[in-house]
Write an enzyme that holds these catalytic residues in place. Structure first.
Site, PDB file in Angstrom:
ATOM      1  N   GLY A 529       0.820  -1.212   0.000  1.00 52.27           N
ATOM      2  CA  GLY A 529       0.000   0.000   0.000  1.00 52.27           C
ATOM      3  C   GLY A 529       0.845   1.249   0.000  1.00 52.27           C
ATOM      4  O   GLY A 529       1.987   1.247   0.462  1.00 52.27           O
ATOM      5  N   GLY A 531       0.336   5.438   0.937  1.00 52.28           N
ATOM      6  CA  GLY A 531      -0.546   6.434   1.519  1.00 52.28           C
ATOM      7  C   GLY A 531      -0.020   7.840   1.327  1.00 52.28           C
ATOM      8  O   GLY A 531       0.915   8.083   0.563  1.00 52.28           O
ATOM      9  N   SER A 532      -0.635   8.789   2.035  1.00 52.28           N
ATOM     10  CA  SER A 532      -0.274  10.192   1.890  1.00 52.28           C
ATOM     11  C   SER A 532       1.142  10.471   2.348  1.00 52.28           C
ATOM     12  O   SER A 532       1.853  11.291   1.772  1.00 52.28           O
ATOM     13  CB  SER A 532      -1.255  11.060   2.688  1.00 52.28           C
ATOM     14  OG  SER A 532      -2.577  10.862   2.254  1.00 52.28           O
ATOM     15  N   PHE A 533       1.572   9.781   3.422  1.00 54.01           N
ATOM     16  CA  PHE A 533       2.861  10.106   4.013  1.00 54.01           C
ATOM     17  C   PHE A 533       3.882   8.982   3.943  1.00 54.01           C
ATOM     18  O   PHE A 533       4.949   9.083   4.530  1.00 54.01           O
ATOM     19  CB  PHE A 533       2.672  10.510   5.486  1.00 54.01           C
ATOM     20  CG  PHE A 533       1.850  11.749   5.657  1.00 54.01           C
ATOM     21  CD1 PHE A 533       2.231  12.940   5.055  1.00 54.01           C
ATOM     22  CD2 PHE A 533       0.682  11.740   6.401  1.00 54.01           C
ATOM     23  CE1 PHE A 533       1.475  14.087   5.208  1.00 54.01           C
ATOM     24  CE2 PHE A 533      -0.078  12.887   6.553  1.00 54.01           C
ATOM     25  CZ  PHE A 533       0.324  14.070   5.955  1.00 54.01           C
ATOM     26  N   GLY A 534       3.586   7.911   3.247  1.00 52.35           N
ATOM     27  CA  GLY A 534       4.561   6.843   3.172  1.00 52.35           C
ATOM     28  C   GLY A 534       4.029   5.607   2.492  1.00 52.35           C
ATOM     29  O   GLY A 534       2.918   5.583   1.968  1.00 52.35           O
ATOM     30  N   VAL A 536       3.640   1.172   2.711  1.00 50.50           N
ATOM     31  CA  VAL A 536       3.492   0.065   3.654  1.00 50.50           C
ATOM     32  C   VAL A 536       3.981  -1.217   2.988  1.00 50.50           C
ATOM     33  O   VAL A 536       3.579  -1.533   1.867  1.00 50.50           O
ATOM     34  CB  VAL A 536       2.028  -0.089   4.109  1.00 50.50           C
ATOM     35  CG1 VAL A 536       1.903  -1.222   5.113  1.00 50.50           C
ATOM     36  CG2 VAL A 536       1.511   1.215   4.704  1.00 50.50           C
ATOM     37  N   LYS A 551       5.155   0.484   7.990  1.00 46.18           N
ATOM     38  CA  LYS A 551       4.837   1.756   7.345  1.00 46.18           C
ATOM     39  C   LYS A 551       6.083   2.634   7.383  1.00 46.18           C
ATOM     40  O   LYS A 551       6.514   3.086   8.443  1.00 46.18           O
ATOM     41  CB  LYS A 551       3.680   2.449   8.068  1.00 46.18           C
ATOM     42  CG  LYS A 551       3.301   3.802   7.468  1.00 46.18           C
ATOM     43  CD  LYS A 551       2.130   4.411   8.229  1.00 46.18           C
ATOM     44  CE  LYS A 551       1.739   5.771   7.677  1.00 46.18           C
ATOM     45  NZ  LYS A 551       0.611   6.358   8.423  1.00 46.18           N
ATOM     46  N   ASP A 660      -9.481  10.885   9.479  1.00 42.27           N
ATOM     47  CA  ASP A 660      -9.243  10.369   8.118  1.00 42.27           C
ATOM     48  C   ASP A 660      -9.826   8.971   7.974  1.00 42.27           C
ATOM     49  O   ASP A 660      -9.174   8.052   7.473  1.00 42.27           O
ATOM     50  CB  ASP A 660      -7.744  10.355   7.811  1.00 42.27           C
ATOM     51  CG  ASP A 660      -7.470  10.216   6.313  1.00 42.27           C
ATOM     52  OD1 ASP A 660      -8.404  10.446   5.513  1.00 42.27           O
ATOM     53  OD2 ASP A 660      -6.333   9.872   5.939  1.00 42.27           O
TER      54      ASP A 660
END
Length: 809
Positions: A529, A531-534, A536, A551, A660
């Site tokens: 995955g 995401g917005s900040f990193g 996974v 993450k 979120d």
């Protein structure tokens, strides 16, 4: 097309029946004789690509017999007469490009209703372009590289006057001062339009979606403007596009997947914008690409193998200055015709693929400012045509390959790595201005200008002694290490027997190295995955005893560090069966000396809810049934999520707002129990009552992901299946499990939670109670049906089992 020189004799003006004069592509100069204005039957005059200067004889503009008037590619000056469209009523081809004409385009040009070709490019024309509404036969309009327009909002209004031009095939207005918005009327241009050039202007705002009507467009260039918004999905309808350049604008959002439909593309340039998201896999369908630019955007995610091998004919691939991560796929070796590859200034890691050595036509290879590690593969020796090689600012190590000194390199940048050993002295290594070796502390030798320490050589006897000593030390260390490990295991076993089994909550001791090993070097195959900040990754720690989700924060992303701190602060204060459990964190530096932060969670084997609600096709879809959730599973998940929120809002020492909550942040374990995760945007609500009664739309402002998730249509299909079963069993509809009624009850709760003002919304603890009631009603009905129905198949029993194991204790 000869080598004629000198001037044209004025004697031609005496030939009263003269109809055509062509002297193109010669070296004739001087002025066009005034006597040509006397040729009342002249219909064809072309002197393009010579060295004529001066002005056009005034009387030539009065030759009503002229059909073709071409003087392009000279040094002619002056301006166009204001009444030119009236004095040349029959003109069909008017080509005055590449001269030094000044002034404006006369309004009267629209009266030349037979005009087919009007080319005034590469001059010094200024002012606004007049209406061209009467030029219904126009096929070519070229006004590029002038000073037309004033940067104002109505500069492009003349385009709407071309919508009646049913034969228009080329429209070129690039390199001017046109400003304002591109009018929607361009969608009404003739479908014969094949080339549309708008580049190098000051055009702003978005491209109208109506551009999708130009179904025969082959060439679209809007680069170097101020266009913004999303790239229209409708561009993907233009199946004949071969050249698409939208670079150097302010486009944002994702790259439309529809661009993968443009299979005729040879040039695709989306560089220097603000594009986000990942590179669509659909672009792998563009098998005819020669040049592909996505440089200088905010793209993230990995480079999929389908994209990297998109065209064996590819010559240029430029992905630099993004936030791409993962490894460089081995499929890069399929690009046999690649001449330029630039993946610099990203976050890519792993080793340089050995398959890169198959790209034998490479001349420019730039991989600087990434996290590549390992050695420069020996397979790259075959890349003898490289002129520029830049692998600076990585984690590369080992010796500098000797084969580099045999390349005809113009620039070699190996700076800021961990190379060691002797520097070669031949080829590019003889030129200190062309070879950059800074910040490789273990290098030695080379030419004196590098000012490196001399290499220390050991004689053969000393080398053998040193090697023997190293073997002895290594063996002793190994034996000691094994003994120590066995002792620790014994103590651990004894302690475990004394105290019982260890808690699964005990923190794992992890480092950057252990996480690197656990994820195979943060391999793209371990990526689960983004995401917005990193990103996974799935990882395996402690010799396979722990399968975890790791993450890794992208600390170059604004707010990532703050998100890490927030998530750590939240997670150390909460514990609930429906929250994702953090096992440990890692905060340190990587091998590049940069900050590294990661969170290690328990691994939940059924992925996230978004993948279940919106499944994507898989390679084995033909043999594997797509995953889907039953209504009951959805209801159970909703209860799990509501229970987690109830705990966060009402049962923590300080209330916590997640901020979120979305399907991709809800993870499912092997038993389909839901766990809420990703607390990077969560907030402590230190005064829980301060905003709850106020008449406002939000107490903390809009945060997280904005969007709308529609109900999944499978819900109604399940209802139809249930009704079919009921009809088969001849059951009483009033006593059956009615999905539609339950669905309405659930959606009523959702609407009650979504009213505009917080004080009017249903409290989450009430939500939990109401959802449990809905599930209990389903259970009662289903169990009743299962016990009273004459139908003894698996369906009823399975329904009862599915309900009972999820009931609260």
């Amino acid at each position: 097309m000869n080598n004629l020189t000198g001037t044209v004799s004025p004697f031609f003006g005496n030939l009263s029946f003269f109809q055509g004069f062509s002297a193109t592509y010669n070296n004739l100069g001087g002025s066009i004789p005034n006597s040509f204005g006397q040729l009342m039957k002249l219909s064809f005059f072309s002197v393009q690509n010579n060295r004529f200067s001066g002005t056009i004889p005034r009387l030539m503009y009065n030759l009503s017999s002229l059909l073709t008037f071409s003087v392009s590619g000279n040094q002619i000056q002056g301006s166009l007469p204001f009444d030119i469209g009236i004095t040349l009523p029959n003109i069909e081809v008017f080509i005055f490009a590449d001269n030094q004409f000044t002034g404006s385009i006369p309004v009267s040009i629209s009266n030349a209703t037979n005009l087919d070709t009007f080319e005034m490019g590469i001059n010094k024309l200024s002012g606004k372009v007049p209406s061209l509404e009467k030029l219904n036969r126009l096929t070519f309009l070229s006004l590029f590289l002038n000073h037309l327009g004033s940067g104002e909002t109505d500069d492009l209004s003349f385009l709407c006057s071309l919508t009646n031009t049913t034969y228009l095939t080329l429209l070129d207005i690039n390199g001017n001062n046109f400003g304002g918005k591109l009018p929607k009327c361009i969608g009404n241009f003739s479908t014969t339009l094949s080339a549309f050039y708008l580049d190098n202007n000051k055009i702003s705002k978005n491209i109208p979606t109506d551009i999708g009507n130009l179904i025969n467009l082959e060439d679209l260039r809007t680069w170097n403007n101020k266009l913004s918004g999303n790239i229209p999905f409708e561009i993907g309808i233009l199946h004949k596009l071969q050249y698409l350049d939208l670079s150097q604008n302010k486009f944002s959002g994702n790259i439309p997947s529809s661009l993968g439909n443009l299979t005729a593309l040879t040039i695709l340039n989306l560089g220097n914008n603000n594009l986000q998201g990942s590179i669509p896999l659909s672009l792998g369908q563009c098998q005819n690409l020669l040049r592909f630019y996505l440089n200088n955007n905010n793209l993230s995610g990995t480079i999929a193998s389908e994209v990297i091998a998109l065209s064996v004919s590819l010559i240029i691939l430029d992905l630099k200055a993004n936030q791409l991560t993962g490894v460089l796929p081995i499929e890069v070796g399929n690009l046999k015709n690649l001449e330029q590859l630039d993946i610099s200034e990203n976050m890519m890691f792993g080793t340089i693929p050995t398959t890169l050595g198959s790209c034998v036509t490479l001349e420019f290879l730039a991989m600087r400012r990434n996290f590549f590690q390992g050695v420069i593969p020996s397979s790259l020796e075959s890349l003898r045509g490289i002129k520029v090689l830049d692998v600076s600012n990585n984690n590369l190590s080992g010796n500098i390959p000797k084969f580099l000194e045999f390349w005809d390199l113009q620039i070699l940048n190996l700076s800021y790595n961990q190379f060691e050993g002797e520097v070669p002295t031949k080829g590019v290594f003889k030129n200190v201005s062309a070879t950059l070796l800074k910040a490789n502390d273990k290098l030695c030798g080379g030419i004196p200008e590098f000012q490196l320490p001399k290499c220390k050589y050991l004689n053969s006897k000393k080398r053998k002694m040193t090697l023997t000593l190293k073997i002895i030390i290594s063996t002793a260390s190994g034996l000691f290490g094994v003994t120590l490990i066995l002792l620790l295991l014994f103590l651990y076993s004894s302690l475990k027997k004394r105290n019982g089994s260890t808690s699964s909550d005990s923190n794992l001791n992890v480092s950057y190295q252990s996480l690197l090993n656990a994820t195979n070097g943060f391999s793209s195959t371990n990526l689960i995955g983004v995401g917005s900040f990193g990103s996974v990754y799935k990882g395996i720690l402690d010799q396979g005893r722990h399968t975890v989700a790791i993450k890794v924060l992208n600390l170059l992303r604004h707010g990532a560090s703050k998100s890490f701190v927030a998530e750590c602060e939240i997670l150390r204060n909460i514990k609930h069966r429906n929250l994702v459990k953090v096992l440990t964190i890692c905060s340190g530096i990587d091998y590049q000396g940069r900050d590294f932060k990661a969170l290690v969670y328990e691994f939940l084997g059924n992925g996230n809810l978004d993948e279940w609600l919106h499944p994507t096709p898989r390679t084995n879809e033909a043999v594997e049934e797509p995953r889907k959730l039953s209504f009951l599973q959805r209801l159970n998940i909703a209860i799990d999520v509501a229970s987690a929120l109830d705990y966060l809002h009402h049962h923590c020492q300080t209330p916590i707002v997640h901020c979120d909550l979305k399907p991709s942040n809800i993870l499912l374990d092997d038993e389909m129990v839901a766990h809420v995760g990703d607390f990077g945007l969560a907030k402590f609500l230190h005064d829980a009552t301060q905003d709850c009664s106020t008449n406002q739309s939000s107490s903390i402002g809009v945060r997280g992901t904005i969007g709308y998730t529609p109900p999944d249509p499978f819900l109604l299909w399940e209802r139809q299946e249930e009704e079919t079963r009921n009809d088969t069993q001849n059951e009483d509809p009033n006593g059956s499990f009615n999905i539609q009624e339950c669905l309405i009850s659930v959606l009523e709760i959702g609407v009650a939670c979504s009213t505009q003002y917080p004080r009017e919304r249903m409290n989450i603890n009430v939500v939990v109670v109401q959802l449990h009631k809905i599930r209990e009603n389903i259970l009662k009905t289903s169990v009743h049906n299962a016990t009273t129905s004459s139908y003894s198949g698996d369906a009823q029993v399975h329904m009862a089992d599915d309900l009972s194991w999820r009931l609260p204790s």
